[in-house]
Motif scaffolding. Structure first.
Motif, PDB file in Angstrom:
ATOM      1  N   ALA A 178       0.846  -1.191   0.000  1.00  0.00           N
ATOM      2  CA  ALA A 178       0.000   0.000   0.000  1.00  0.00           C
ATOM      3  C   ALA A 178       0.883   1.242   0.000  1.00  0.00           C
ATOM      4  O   ALA A 178       2.015   1.217   0.509  1.00  0.00           O
ATOM      5  N   GLY A 197      -2.680  -5.672  -7.038  1.00  0.00           N
ATOM      6  CA  GLY A 197      -3.709  -5.650  -6.004  1.00  0.00           C
ATOM      7  C   GLY A 197      -3.468  -4.619  -4.925  1.00  0.00           C
ATOM      8  O   GLY A 197      -4.324  -4.385  -4.066  1.00  0.00           O
ATOM      9  N   ARG A 234      -2.969  -0.919  -3.084  1.00  0.00           N
ATOM     10  CA  ARG A 234      -3.799   0.286  -3.132  1.00  0.00           C
ATOM     11  C   ARG A 234      -2.967   1.546  -2.893  1.00  0.00           C
ATOM     12  O   ARG A 234      -2.018   1.546  -2.102  1.00  0.00           O
ATOM     13  N   PHE A 293      -3.720   2.728 -13.019  1.00  0.00           N
ATOM     14  CA  PHE A 293      -4.544   2.514 -11.836  1.00  0.00           C
ATOM     15  C   PHE A 293      -6.021   2.369 -12.205  1.00  0.00           C
ATOM     16  O   PHE A 293      -6.503   2.979 -13.162  1.00  0.00           O
ATOM     17  N   ARG A 313     -11.105   3.671  -7.665  1.00  0.00           N
ATOM     18  CA  ARG A 313     -12.269   3.009  -7.065  1.00  0.00           C
ATOM     19  C   ARG A 313     -13.123   3.931  -6.200  1.00  0.00           C
ATOM     20  O   ARG A 313     -14.275   3.630  -5.948  1.00  0.00           O
ATOM     21  N   VAL A 355      -6.318   1.393  -7.280  1.00  0.00           N
ATOM     22  CA  VAL A 355      -5.781   0.037  -7.121  1.00  0.00           C
ATOM     23  C   VAL A 355      -4.945  -0.330  -8.344  1.00  0.00           C
ATOM     24  O   VAL A 355      -5.303   0.003  -9.482  1.00  0.00           O
ATOM     25  N   ARG A 356      -3.842  -1.003  -8.089  1.00  0.00           N
ATOM     26  CA  ARG A 356      -3.109  -1.628  -9.196  1.00  0.00           C
ATOM     27  C   ARG A 356      -3.776  -2.983  -9.439  1.00  0.00           C
ATOM     28  O   ARG A 356      -3.327  -4.028  -8.961  1.00  0.00           O
ATOM     29  N   THR A 357      -4.856  -2.944 -10.170  1.00  0.00           N
ATOM     30  CA  THR A 357      -5.672  -4.153 -10.379  1.00  0.00           C
ATOM     31  C   THR A 357      -4.937  -5.105 -11.320  1.00  0.00           C
ATOM     32  O   THR A 357      -4.530  -4.705 -12.418  1.00  0.00           O
ATOM     33  N   SER A 386      -9.706  -7.071  -7.790  1.00  0.00           N
ATOM     34  CA  SER A 386      -9.181  -5.855  -7.174  1.00  0.00           C
ATOM     35  C   SER A 386      -8.965  -5.988  -5.676  1.00  0.00           C
ATOM     36  O   SER A 386      -8.219  -5.207  -5.082  1.00  0.00           O
ATOM     37  N   MET A 434     -11.209  -5.259  -3.575  1.00  0.00           N
ATOM     38  CA  MET A 434     -12.046  -4.249  -2.950  1.00  0.00           C
ATOM     39  C   MET A 434     -13.330  -4.873  -2.399  1.00  0.00           C
ATOM     40  O   MET A 434     -13.822  -5.870  -2.917  1.00  0.00           O
TER      41      MET A 434
END
Length: 440
Positions: free
Chosen positions: A276, A305, A307, A355, A358, A421-423, A429, A431
């Protein structure tokens, strides 16, 4: 010179075409203007020269910082009343305030009586020489914008004022960003703790995670995250004074094995990945030239994943201005090279870096409350603040924070927490299904 205040008021109103909204007390102790209104104290004719040679906010700021101008009465009310004279902002445009028209009015006004009044006002200001700026003004401009060296100099100008001074203004929390208020009656310390905890919850911090705090200040965020959520944290700042203070706090908390404080630019961090990243009140320093790089660097430092919580002041979009905006007073006296952009541009650049945005939470009213508490802290400890810095520096901070509080209250600027988020390619994600589950 008899009745300087009356002459000044009459001439100014003729040229400006509007009544002065404040009372004036001039250097000869004469007074003029609406009874009961805040009083603009003009201590000498040099104050007028500052306004006429630099019409608008910079001239007003120089006169204030130098002590040539003062305000008696409600500071916030006075600044609100003076705002239209210094600058005018419509919904889709920005244009100079009426003061900026004075010098041209003396030459080009269509009506001869207006030209005459403007010339008399210029004569009242005294010898036509521009006064030197107050010593607190930052005029160093070496090299291109937002290089490593220049950014470090800009940060030093603002943050290396002295930790004792910041303790006086910020209070025990030592958090220099917008607090998060449950109610206007809450304490500043509780509101700052709630803000730090909100950031931690939005980031989904859990024990054992690795957190990077970009622009860590005096270490409050990394301390809260390590103590309350069990993370391992790296905090980076360009201020030597902040770093020394933060390291001392970390050692006293017994968290030196879990928190590292570095004097380091975000462009120099190469030991990712992190679970994070928090960036709270730092991105305003990044600038137009570097924002895409900033977003890309933070994206690269995150695990898939991971944030990012980007907490950043934004300005309102205006049709006839560039996307980024530099305020003259703040650039010269407070945050050299700082730039504000609309929140939409920030979100777009984070998305361009990869990114997935979200959540965006606008909390501008919270910053107005925070700033008013900081101003109250400064005013309650004025003598010590002057002793710790200088009369001019203390006046800079009082004007800057009070004017900023009004700007947030009047929706001229805002502040937003953007959660991104680095999805990963799988699309997972991490989330929560319900929006803003972090709010309980």
């Amino acid at each position: 010179m008899a009745d300087a205040a009356g002459r000044l008021t009459k001439l100014a109103e003729e040229v400006l075409g509007a009544p002065l909204p404040v009372r004036i007390r001039a250097w000869d102790h004469s007074e003029s203007g609406p009874p009961g209104a805040p009083t603009l104290v003009i201590r000498n004719r040099r104050a007028l020269r500052r306004l006429l040679f630099k019409p608008g906010e910079l001239g007003l700021a120089r006169a204030w910082v130098a002590g040539d101008l003062d305000i008696e009465g409600d500071l916030y009310q006075a600044l609100d009343l003076l705002a239209e004279l210094v600058w005018e902002r419509g919904t889709g445009s920005a244009r100079p305030g009426r003061i900026a028209a004075l010098r041209s009015a003396a030459r080009t006004a269509a009506r001869p009586e207006i030209r005459a009044a403007a010339r008399q006002l210029l004569s009242l200001a005294g010898p036509p020489l521009p006064p030197a700026p107050p010593a607190e003004e930052n005029r160093r401009r070496r090299g291109p914008l937002h290089t490593l060296r220049r950014d470090k100099e800009a940060i030093s100008h603002h943050y290396d004022v002295g930790n004792d001074f910041y303790e006086l203004v910020l209070g025990p929390s030592m958090v220099y960003s917008c607090a998060y208020w449950e109610s206007p009656g809450a304490t500043l310390e509780d509101a700052q703790r709630d803000k730090l905890d909100l950031v931690c919850r939005k980031l989904g911090l859990k024990e054992g995670m690795r957190l990077l705090d970009v622009g860590c200040g005096w270490g409050s965020m990394v301390l809260h995250a390590a103590r309350e959520y069990g993370v391992r944290a790296v905090g980076i700042t360009l201020s030597q004074e902040q770093a020394a203070y933060a390291r001392k706090r970390v050692a006293e908390a017994g968290l030196a094995d879990r928190i590292e404080i570095r004097v380091q630019d975000y462009r120099e961090v190469h030991d990712g990945p992190f679970d994070a990243i928090s960036s709270i009140g730092m991105a305003e320093h990044v600038g137009r030239e570097r924002y895409a790089e900033y977003a890309a660097d933070l994206y690269a430092l995150l695990k898939p994943g991971g944030r990012l919580l980007n907490h950043q002041i934004a300005r309102r979009p205006l049709e006839d201005e560039d996307a980024y905006h530099v305020d003259q007073f703040i650039d010269r006296y407070v945050f050299p090279d700082g730039e504000l952009a609309p929140v939409g541009r920030t979100v777009g650049q984070l998305e361009d870096a990869g990114f997935e945005v979200r959540d965006v939470e606008a909390i501008r009213e919270h910053y107005a409350l925070t700033l008013r508490r900081w101003v109250a802290n400064l005013e309650d400890n004025w003598t010590r603040a002057v002793r710790l810095t200088s009369p001019g520096r203390a006046r800079v901070w009082r004007l800057y924070m009070a004017a900023s509080a009004l700007s947030f209250e009047r929706n001229r600027i805002g502040v937003n927490q953007v959660l991104a988020v680095r999805t990963p390619g799988s699309g997972e994600s991490g989330m929560p299904l319900r929006a803003r589950a972090w709010q309980g």
